[in-house]
Scaffold this motif. Structure first.
Motif, PDB file in Angstrom:
ATOM      1  N   THR A  14    -114.364 -83.838 -76.566  1.00 20.95           N
ATOM      2  CA  THR A  14    -113.692 -82.545 -76.474  1.00 20.95           C
ATOM      3  C   THR A  14    -112.348 -82.667 -75.766  1.00 20.95           C
ATOM      4  O   THR A  14    -111.344 -82.115 -76.212  1.00 20.95           O
ATOM      5  CB  THR A  14    -114.573 -81.519 -75.733  1.00 20.95           C
ATOM      6  OG1 THR A  14    -115.776 -81.347 -76.484  1.00 20.95           O
ATOM      7  CG2 THR A  14    -113.876 -80.189 -75.578  1.00 20.95           C
ATOM      8  N   GLU A  15    -112.336 -83.375 -74.647  1.00 14.60           N
ATOM      9  CA  GLU A  15    -111.093 -83.502 -73.881  1.00 14.60           C
ATOM     10  C   GLU A  15    -109.994 -84.160 -74.709  1.00 14.60           C
ATOM     11  O   GLU A  15    -108.850 -83.700 -74.741  1.00 14.60           O
ATOM     12  CB  GLU A  15    -111.351 -84.282 -72.598  1.00 14.60           C
ATOM     13  CG  GLU A  15    -110.190 -84.217 -71.626  1.00 14.60           C
ATOM     14  CD  GLU A  15    -110.594 -84.656 -70.238  1.00 14.60           C
ATOM     15  OE1 GLU A  15    -109.773 -84.446 -69.323  1.00 14.60           O
ATOM     16  OE2 GLU A  15    -111.701 -85.192 -70.030  1.00 14.60           O
ATOM     17  N   GLU A  16    -110.334 -85.208 -75.422  1.00 16.50           N
ATOM     18  CA  GLU A  16    -109.370 -85.892 -76.297  1.00 16.50           C
ATOM     19  C   GLU A  16    -108.864 -84.939 -77.384  1.00 16.50           C
ATOM     20  O   GLU A  16    -107.662 -84.846 -77.637  1.00 16.50           O
ATOM     21  CB  GLU A  16    -110.031 -87.113 -76.937  1.00 16.50           C
ATOM     22  CG  GLU A  16    -109.147 -87.844 -77.922  1.00 16.50           C
ATOM     23  CD  GLU A  16    -109.879 -88.971 -78.657  1.00 16.50           C
ATOM     24  OE1 GLU A  16    -109.227 -89.614 -79.493  1.00 16.50           O
ATOM     25  OE2 GLU A  16    -111.085 -89.200 -78.402  1.00 16.50           O
ATOM     26  N   ASN A  19    -106.589 -82.216 -75.837  1.00 19.45           N
ATOM     27  CA  ASN A  19    -105.264 -82.736 -75.481  1.00 19.45           C
ATOM     28  C   ASN A  19    -104.401 -82.868 -76.731  1.00 19.45           C
ATOM     29  O   ASN A  19    -103.199 -82.606 -76.696  1.00 19.45           O
ATOM     30  CB  ASN A  19    -105.383 -84.060 -74.729  1.00 19.45           C
ATOM     31  CG  ASN A  19    -105.725 -83.849 -73.279  1.00 19.45           C
ATOM     32  OD1 ASN A  19    -105.239 -82.913 -72.633  1.00 19.45           O
ATOM     33  ND2 ASN A  19    -106.578 -84.697 -72.738  1.00 19.45           N
ATOM     34  N   VAL A  32    -110.960 -75.309 -67.678  1.00 22.91           N
ATOM     35  CA  VAL A  32    -111.691 -76.533 -67.999  1.00 22.91           C
ATOM     36  C   VAL A  32    -112.870 -76.573 -67.035  1.00 22.91           C
ATOM     37  O   VAL A  32    -112.678 -76.649 -65.820  1.00 22.91           O
ATOM     38  CB  VAL A  32    -110.843 -77.809 -67.820  1.00 22.91           C
ATOM     39  CG1 VAL A  32    -111.676 -79.048 -68.128  1.00 22.91           C
ATOM     40  CG2 VAL A  32    -109.592 -77.771 -68.686  1.00 22.91           C
ATOM     41  N   ARG A  34    -116.619 -78.487 -66.347  1.00 21.17           N
ATOM     42  CA  ARG A  34    -117.486 -79.603 -66.715  1.00 21.17           C
ATOM     43  C   ARG A  34    -118.935 -79.274 -66.368  1.00 21.17           C
ATOM     44  O   ARG A  34    -119.205 -78.397 -65.555  1.00 21.17           O
ATOM     45  CB  ARG A  34    -117.025 -80.870 -66.004  1.00 21.17           C
ATOM     46  CG  ARG A  34    -115.604 -81.241 -66.415  1.00 21.17           C
ATOM     47  CD  ARG A  34    -115.206 -82.625 -65.963  1.00 21.17           C
ATOM     48  NE  ARG A  34    -113.816 -82.875 -66.306  1.00 21.17           N
ATOM     49  CZ  ARG A  34    -113.390 -83.267 -67.495  1.00 21.17           C
ATOM     50  NH1 ARG A  34    -114.256 -83.468 -68.466  1.00 21.17           N
ATOM     51  NH2 ARG A  34    -112.116 -83.459 -67.731  1.00 21.17           N
ATOM     52  N   VAL A  52    -117.347 -81.941 -71.064  1.00 23.73           N
ATOM     53  CA  VAL A  52    -116.725 -80.626 -70.982  1.00 23.73           C
ATOM     54  C   VAL A  52    -117.743 -79.561 -71.368  1.00 23.73           C
ATOM     55  O   VAL A  52    -118.261 -79.557 -72.484  1.00 23.73           O
ATOM     56  CB  VAL A  52    -115.481 -80.549 -71.888  1.00 23.73           C
ATOM     57  CG1 VAL A  52    -114.901 -79.150 -71.888  1.00 23.73           C
ATOM     58  CG2 VAL A  52    -114.430 -81.566 -71.436  1.00 23.73           C
ATOM     59  N   ILE A  55    -113.790 -75.358 -72.424  1.00 26.16           N
ATOM     60  CA  ILE A  55    -112.345 -75.511 -72.292  1.00 26.16           C
ATOM     61  C   ILE A  55    -111.701 -74.445 -73.160  1.00 26.16           C
ATOM     62  O   ILE A  55    -112.234 -74.089 -74.215  1.00 26.16           O
ATOM     63  CB  ILE A  55    -111.880 -76.938 -72.696  1.00 26.16           C
ATOM     64  CG1 ILE A  55    -110.410 -77.168 -72.336  1.00 26.16           C
ATOM     65  CG2 ILE A  55    -112.160 -77.215 -74.163  1.00 26.16           C
ATOM     66  CD1 ILE A  55    -109.998 -78.642 -72.425  1.00 26.16           C
TER      67      ILE A  55
END
Length: 141
Positions: A14-16, A19, A32, A34, A52, A55
């Motif tokens: 998810t973070e990738e 971004n 965000v 966690r 995550v 987000i």
């Protein structure tokens, strides 16, 4: 009329992904969270702590792109079950009306109730297989 926003689910990236979306749409993340940040009674195994949980990225036009990693206990994300539609109604009454209407003939996956993040929240799948989240947050009004 409630706000309608896409909610994307991922298998540990998810973070990738967000971004990347941030590089396309611009802006900053509004939140965000966690899995390590949630109350103990809702936590899963420690190895999921840095995943995550939620987000959100505001995008042009007032919409918000939202997402999360799916914990192992909820199964694997596959193409077709990785997108949900999230509604942000303006009252608890509207939340109940929308949820009851959408879940009629479908499947309730999480009944409407007060959630630990302070919202009134529920999840369902309608009779056509579309997954919905209804999230009324009185503090965001």
């Amino acid at each position: 009329m409630p706000a309608l926003n896409p909610y994307l689910n991922f298998n540990n990236n998810t973070e990738e992904a967000f971004n990347f979306y941030k590089s396309v749409f611009g802006g900053e993340f509004a939140m965000v969270m966690r899995f390590k940040d949630i109350p103990k009674e809702y936590k899963g195994p420690d190895h999921e702590d840095n995943k995550v949980m939620h987000i959100s990225l505001p995008i042009t036009g007032g919409g918000v792109l939202m997402g999360s990693d799916v914990p192992e206990s909820m199964g694997e994300v596959v193409l077709g079950n990785n997108i949900q539609l999230s509604l942000a109604p303006s009252s608890r009454e509207e939340a109940d009306k929308l949820f009851n209407g959408l879940s009629a003939g479908g499947k309730v996956t999480m009944p409407m109730s007060d959630a630990f993040w302070g919202a009134y929240f529920g999840m369902c799948e309608d009779k056509f297989g579309i997954r919905w989240m209804v999230n009324f947050d009185a503090n965001s009004r």
